[in-house]
Write a protein that holds these residues in place. Sequence first.
Motif, PDB file in Angstrom:
ATOM      1  N   ALA A 111       0.824  -1.203   0.000  1.00  0.00           N
ATOM      2  CA  ALA A 111       0.000   0.000   0.000  1.00  0.00           C
ATOM      3  C   ALA A 111       0.862   1.260   0.000  1.00  0.00           C
ATOM      4  O   ALA A 111       0.574   2.227  -0.714  1.00  0.00           O
ATOM      5  CB  ALA A 111      -0.935  -0.006   1.211  1.00  0.00           C
ATOM      6  N   ALA A 112       1.943   1.249   0.796  1.00  0.00           N
ATOM      7  CA  ALA A 112       2.808   2.427   0.899  1.00  0.00           C
ATOM      8  C   ALA A 112       3.515   2.705  -0.420  1.00  0.00           C
ATOM      9  O   ALA A 112       3.587   3.854  -0.870  1.00  0.00           O
ATOM     10  CB  ALA A 112       3.840   2.225   2.003  1.00  0.00           C
ATOM     11  N   ALA A 113       4.052   1.660  -1.057  1.00  0.00           N
ATOM     12  CA  ALA A 113       4.742   1.848  -2.334  1.00  0.00           C
ATOM     13  C   ALA A 113       3.777   2.335  -3.407  1.00  0.00           C
ATOM     14  O   ALA A 113       4.118   3.211  -4.213  1.00  0.00           O
ATOM     15  CB  ALA A 113       5.403   0.544  -2.765  1.00  0.00           C
ATOM     16  N   THR A 114       2.564   1.806  -3.416  1.00  0.00           N
ATOM     17  CA  THR A 114       1.566   2.233  -4.399  1.00  0.00           C
ATOM     18  C   THR A 114       1.170   3.683  -4.182  1.00  0.00           C
ATOM     19  O   THR A 114       1.057   4.469  -5.134  1.00  0.00           O
ATOM     20  CB  THR A 114       0.326   1.329  -4.323  1.00  0.00           C
ATOM     21  N   VAL A 142       7.338   0.018   6.450  1.00  0.00           N
ATOM     22  CA  VAL A 142       6.287   0.574   5.592  1.00  0.00           C
ATOM     23  C   VAL A 142       6.639   2.000   5.199  1.00  0.00           C
ATOM     24  O   VAL A 142       6.464   2.414   4.048  1.00  0.00           O
ATOM     25  CB  VAL A 142       4.925   0.510   6.306  1.00  0.00           C
ATOM     26  N   THR A 143       7.155   2.762   6.151  1.00  0.00           N
ATOM     27  CA  THR A 143       7.576   4.134   5.871  1.00  0.00           C
ATOM     28  C   THR A 143       8.665   4.163   4.814  1.00  0.00           C
ATOM     29  O   THR A 143       8.632   4.990   3.889  1.00  0.00           O
ATOM     30  CB  THR A 143       8.097   4.808   7.158  1.00  0.00           C
ATOM     31  N   PHE A 144       9.633   3.254   4.910  1.00  0.00           N
ATOM     32  CA  PHE A 144      10.702   3.211   3.918  1.00  0.00           C
ATOM     33  C   PHE A 144      10.168   2.830   2.542  1.00  0.00           C
ATOM     34  O   PHE A 144      10.655   3.334   1.524  1.00  0.00           O
ATOM     35  CB  PHE A 144      11.799   2.246   4.359  1.00  0.00           C
ATOM     36  N   SER A 145       9.197   1.934   2.462  1.00  0.00           N
ATOM     37  CA  SER A 145       8.608   1.585   1.159  1.00  0.00           C
ATOM     38  C   SER A 145       8.024   2.832   0.499  1.00  0.00           C
ATOM     39  O   SER A 145       8.174   3.039  -0.716  1.00  0.00           O
ATOM     40  CB  SER A 145       7.514   0.525   1.328  1.00  0.00           C
ATOM     41  N   PHE A 146       7.375   3.664   1.291  1.00  0.00           N
ATOM     42  CA  PHE A 146       6.812   4.907   0.748  1.00  0.00           C
ATOM     43  C   PHE A 146       7.911   5.859   0.308  1.00  0.00           C
ATOM     44  O   PHE A 146       7.859   6.424  -0.798  1.00  0.00           O
ATOM     45  CB  PHE A 146       5.927   5.576   1.794  1.00  0.00           C
ATOM     46  N   LEU A 147       8.924   6.047   1.153  1.00  0.00           N
ATOM     47  CA  LEU A 147       9.976   7.015   0.846  1.00  0.00           C
ATOM     48  C   LEU A 147      10.846   6.580  -0.338  1.00  0.00           C
ATOM     49  O   LEU A 147      11.444   7.427  -1.004  1.00  0.00           O
ATOM     50  CB  LEU A 147      10.854   7.231   2.087  1.00  0.00           C
TER      51      LEU A 147
END
Length: 355
Positions: A111-114, A142-147
């Motif tokens: 979800a974070a990467a998307t 999860v935060t790192f996947s987003f960043l």
Amino acid sequence: MSSDTSFELHPKPAWTDSTVFWIAGTVAFVVVWYAIYGQLVPFSEWFVSLLPLVRGSHLEEAIKFFVYDTPKVLMLLTLVVFAMGVVRSFFSPERTRALLAGRREGFGNIAAATLGIFTPYCSCSAVPLFVGFVSAGVPLGVTFSFLIAAPMINEVALGLLFALLGWKVALTYLGFGLGVAIISGWVIGRLHLEGWLQEWVRNVRSSASDYQPDQITIVDRIKAGIEAVREIVSKVWMWIIAGIAAGAFIHGYVPADLLATIMGRDAWWSVPAAVLLGIPMYSNAAGIIPVVEALLGKGAALGTVLAFMMSVIALSLPEMIILRKVLSVKLIIVFVSVVAFGILAIGFLFNALFT
């Protein structure tokens, strides 16, 4: 009388003159954009023909590349940023944080990467976003996947890749870029390195505030697109021109045989060399894509070039310096190592699959 009162109490929803004006203006902008874009090739050929250049020379090839690509990339950037600015009006840091808070690892990484694709924040936003996510209870991985996903797979990169290199390259980049963001974030989360955050970040407590969805009109969303163009294009146009100039030099002067030797699929060391070369550089997706276009046009291997592009965008030294405010040196080393490993894997895989 009563019917009139009823009509006043329950008016029918209708577009205002202002709404019609803004929509009509947007349609007119797209029509004019398309008309101008279609004349870029004859314009560039006519312009270069006026210059006192030796036909077929390296200089002529370089200038022709620059004259054609500069308006092309800037126009594509403007249209893509406007469209995605409208899309981004449906998201905000608060909404993104609310969507990710409490998500378990695995699904949360996906979800974070998307979400990172649709919320492309720049390196300057890394620190406040990181602190905001951690304080809201978003897991570290999860935060790192987003960043990772936000700068690397943003809408500008995908739009320009699609327009310049075709849907296959854009779609492949999207899939493997998401893979790097998801897997890297998951691995970092599995290592349980929360203790390697800076102490002041660990002590942050969420100031709970429920997110209230904005009541945004169509006109507001169009204005958001225009504001995105004003903000983003004004910041990156110099990098784009610099990237096009570098691409023009490569296109006009760098021998294809030499480039194929250095960045070809047969040189096993080309992928790690490309990653190491990209890390100290500073650019964004819009600025590096003209260089990618020129490298591929000269015969460089697709995997090597994409590995270079990913390292420039996702592992840039300036972003690491900014993240140093919230991460310990040990955590930054883990972050760079995990992401670099994923990028290397993609580079080697692409070179093996695409001959």
